[in-house]
Scaffold this motif. Structure first.
Motif, short mmCIF file in Angstrom:
data_model
loop_
_atom_site.label_atom_id
_atom_site.label_comp_id
_atom_site.label_asym_id
_atom_site.label_seq_id
_atom_site.Cartn_x
_atom_site.Cartn_y
_atom_site.Cartn_z
N ASP A 84 0.85 -1.18 0.00
CA ASP A 84 0.00 0.00 0.00
C ASP A 84 0.89 1.24 0.00
O ASP A 84 1.97 1.22 0.60
N PHE A 86 0.71 3.79 1.66
CA PHE A 86 0.96 4.24 3.03
C PHE A 86 1.13 3.03 3.96
O PHE A 86 0.66 3.03 5.08
N ALA A 88 4.07 0.13 5.19
CA ALA A 88 5.12 0.18 6.19
C ALA A 88 5.82 1.54 6.15
O ALA A 88 6.13 2.12 7.18
N THR A 90 5.43 5.44 4.79
CA THR A 90 4.52 6.37 4.13
C THR A 90 5.34 7.17 3.15
O THR A 90 6.55 7.29 3.26
N SER A 92 4.82 10.36 2.75
CA SER A 92 4.28 11.66 3.15
C SER A 92 5.02 12.81 2.49
O SER A 92 4.41 13.80 2.09
N ALA A 111 -3.43 -4.21 -0.58
CA ALA A 111 -2.95 -4.98 0.57
C ALA A 111 -1.49 -4.62 0.84
O ALA A 111 -0.73 -4.33 -0.08
N SER A 112 -1.10 -4.63 2.09
CA SER A 112 0.32 -4.53 2.44
C SER A 112 0.60 -5.60 3.48
O SER A 112 -0.33 -6.23 4.01
N MET A 114 1.27 -5.22 6.34
CA MET A 114 0.68 -4.81 7.61
C MET A 114 -0.72 -5.40 7.84
O MET A 114 -1.13 -5.57 8.98
N ASN A 115 -1.45 -5.68 6.77
CA ASN A 115 -2.75 -6.33 7.00
C ASN A 115 -2.78 -7.77 6.46
O ASN A 115 -3.51 -8.60 6.96
N ALA A 116 -1.93 -8.05 5.45
CA ALA A 116 -1.99 -9.39 4.85
C ALA A 116 -1.47 -10.47 5.80
O ALA A 116 -1.80 -11.65 5.62
N GLU A 129 2.59 -2.75 18.68
CA GLU A 129 3.46 -1.97 17.81
C GLU A 129 4.26 -2.87 16.88
O GLU A 129 4.78 -3.91 17.29
N THR A 130 4.36 -2.47 15.61
CA THR A 130 5.17 -3.18 14.63
C THR A 130 6.63 -2.76 14.80
O THR A 130 6.91 -1.60 15.07
N HIS B 109 -5.63 -11.04 -1.38
CA HIS B 109 -5.65 -9.93 -0.42
C HIS B 109 -6.08 -8.62 -1.05
O HIS B 109 -6.07 -8.46 -2.27
N ASN B 110 -6.41 -7.67 -0.19
CA ASN B 110 -6.72 -6.33 -0.63
C ASN B 110 -6.53 -5.37 0.55
O ASN B 110 -6.23 -5.81 1.66
N ALA B 111 -6.69 -4.09 0.26
CA ALA B 111 -6.60 -3.10 1.33
C ALA B 111 -7.72 -3.32 2.34
O ALA B 111 -8.81 -3.75 1.97
N ASN B 115 -4.92 -1.15 7.20
CA ASN B 115 -3.72 -0.53 6.63
C ASN B 115 -4.03 0.77 5.88
O ASN B 115 -3.19 1.65 5.82
N TYR B 125 3.25 1.80 11.78
CA TYR B 125 4.00 1.09 12.83
C TYR B 125 4.01 1.84 14.15
O TYR B 125 4.58 1.38 15.12
N PHE B 127 1.09 2.49 15.52
CA PHE B 127 -0.22 2.17 16.08
C PHE B 127 -0.08 1.04 17.09
O PHE B 127 0.65 0.07 16.84
N MET B 157 1.67 5.40 21.41
CA MET B 157 1.08 4.78 20.22
C MET B 157 -0.29 5.39 19.86
O MET B 157 -1.06 5.76 20.74
N MET B 265 1.38 16.17 8.08
CA MET B 265 0.35 15.52 7.26
C MET B 265 -1.04 15.80 7.85
O MET B 265 -1.99 16.11 7.13
#
Lengths: 282, 282
Positions: A84, A86, A88, A90, A92, A111-112, A114-116, A129-130, B109-111, B115, B125, B127, B157, B265
């Protein structure tokens, strides 16, 4: 318009229909090539998209962002990011610069990792926290990520460990001599990450501590998530140091407290089914 | 083969090319319709996919999973989920059941909101644990999610708050009389979530506590992330109780410690630019 388009995780067809349509109408299409990679190369993407891609390395994105944004107020430019836009990392900086120049932007999500990672059966909302695990050098062996994993586990949370990627790195010698010669890309494996964690556990014990995370903590190793040859292996941290998961990209999860349903899912990926390097030698 | 296909967050074209190809070759296609919704309805999806969709509500997925999996060992069946199949809610039960029946499965997968919230500029990361905010009733006003948000914030976080969705709920009367009459769907707004948080803060103060989260804590309200009419508003928690973000789905982020780039941002989405309910009345 600046389109920030996520490519997903596997191959060329993991782009969304919306993303593909955007790419095909853009005058210039950049491929961000330093925070992640797909299982297919630039050529396969170019063929599928029907567009020439301009590789954007870290140097270009950080120092020549204006060239990426050039005329994006009057034509369409796409900036493609594995996972994605944004995820791992971003982007920005690029967005802020576009806004300052009065260039509208649109994000096309995907998908990234972080969610997959949810595909292993651990619930995403049970992750704390990642953390990022970086390659150690002879003189730099940071341990701070370990404390974050410990804290997550004390709170019952799982930890997603993103493993280091070294792309277009220069050797110290080449850097000092100003030679733009780059080392081959390196991607940290689950084995290497587990070995670093085990080394930290040993260090802590030598200092008289009793770490919460041990060689017997249940972990999950993931490789090429979303690709047809994806591999997932669950087992102890010690087992992660020897499990064979194949080529990049790898990620590691250190579990926290597990719900019975999570545990049942992890059993599907138990290392018992996976070939081990060491046992296959012995 | 059972395909678990993520649909992303916006409309029909947010499916991936791989996902679309899978859907088009499946004999039966189910649409999971109780954990999330797209901004378009079933008909728009059917038209774009060129396939009839079978709505799968919670009852069906939990009690008639075998009918979904019927013959999936000899033909292809797709189970479509808004966001990612393993997003906020995993569909582990269905996967485990398929494995037990010897049916192979593939995840496309998808968004997901987990994420895609990165689009507001807060780094994923940073969060902590994700929380769910449920609709309060006259007799049930749980506060446990507040403690998790406090804990995340104490650790620096951010917290993603997933807001309650009530689809196909029965009134107590209809439930008791066994009448399958359902209430209209309800989706919690950022306003409602903020009001519940503010109420908890008041409760805590009455008990002599000094909550870490106050009416002045910086929050981000997000609506219809990934859709063309997506709205993001950053401001204080108090402002979140009056900000006008339009139709569902909404999510709320309570920030922790912010990096300067994250702050920059968030300024792009400052509530100063957004119409306020109250100020527009006054």
């Amino acid at each position: 318009m600046l389109y920030l388009v996520g490519l997903g995780l596997g191959d060329a067809k993991d782009i969304t229909v919306k993303g593909l349509e955007a790419v095909r109408r853009c005058r210039r299409v950049y491929l961000e090539a330093y925070t992640s990679v797909l299982t297919v190369g630039k050529e396969a993407l170019e063929e599928f998209y029907g567009k020439e891609l301009i590789l954007a390395d870290r140097e270009m994105v950080e120092q020549e962002a204006d060239s990426i944004l050039k005329e994006a107020d009057v034509c369409d430019v796409a900036f493609l990011v594995v996972g994605d836009p944004f995820g791992a990392t971003t982007h920005s900086d690029l967005v802020l610069r576009a806004v300052k120049l009065g260039i509208p932007y649109e994000v096309i999500h995907n998908a990234s990792i972080m969610n997959a990672v949810g595909c292993c059966g651990l619930q995403l909302y049970n992750f704390g926290e990642t953390v990022s695990v970086v390659f150690w050098t002879d003189t730099w062996k940071p341990e701070s990520f370990f404390d974050k994993i410990e804290k997550n586990r004390q709170n019952g949370m799982h930890t997603l460990c993103l493993l280091d990627i070294k792309v277009k790195e220069q050797s110290l010698e080449n850097l000092m001599k100003g030679r733009k010669i780059y080392e081959p890309p390196r991607y940290m494996s689950v084995n290497q990450a587990a070995e670093q964690l085990l080394a930290i556990i040993q260090n802590r014990r030598l200092q008289g501590e009793e770490p919460e995370i041990t060689e017997n903590t249940i972990c999950v190793g993931l490789a090429r998530v979303g690709a047809p040859d994806q591999k997932i292996a669950s087992g102890t941290l010690y087992q992660m140091s020897t499990v064979e998961l194949g080529g990049p990209l790898h990620s590691l999860i250190v579990t926290g407290t597990m719900h019975p349903l999570e545990l049942e899912m992890l059993k599907l990926f138990s290392t018992a089914r996976i070939l081990f390097k060491k046992s296959s030698n012995g």
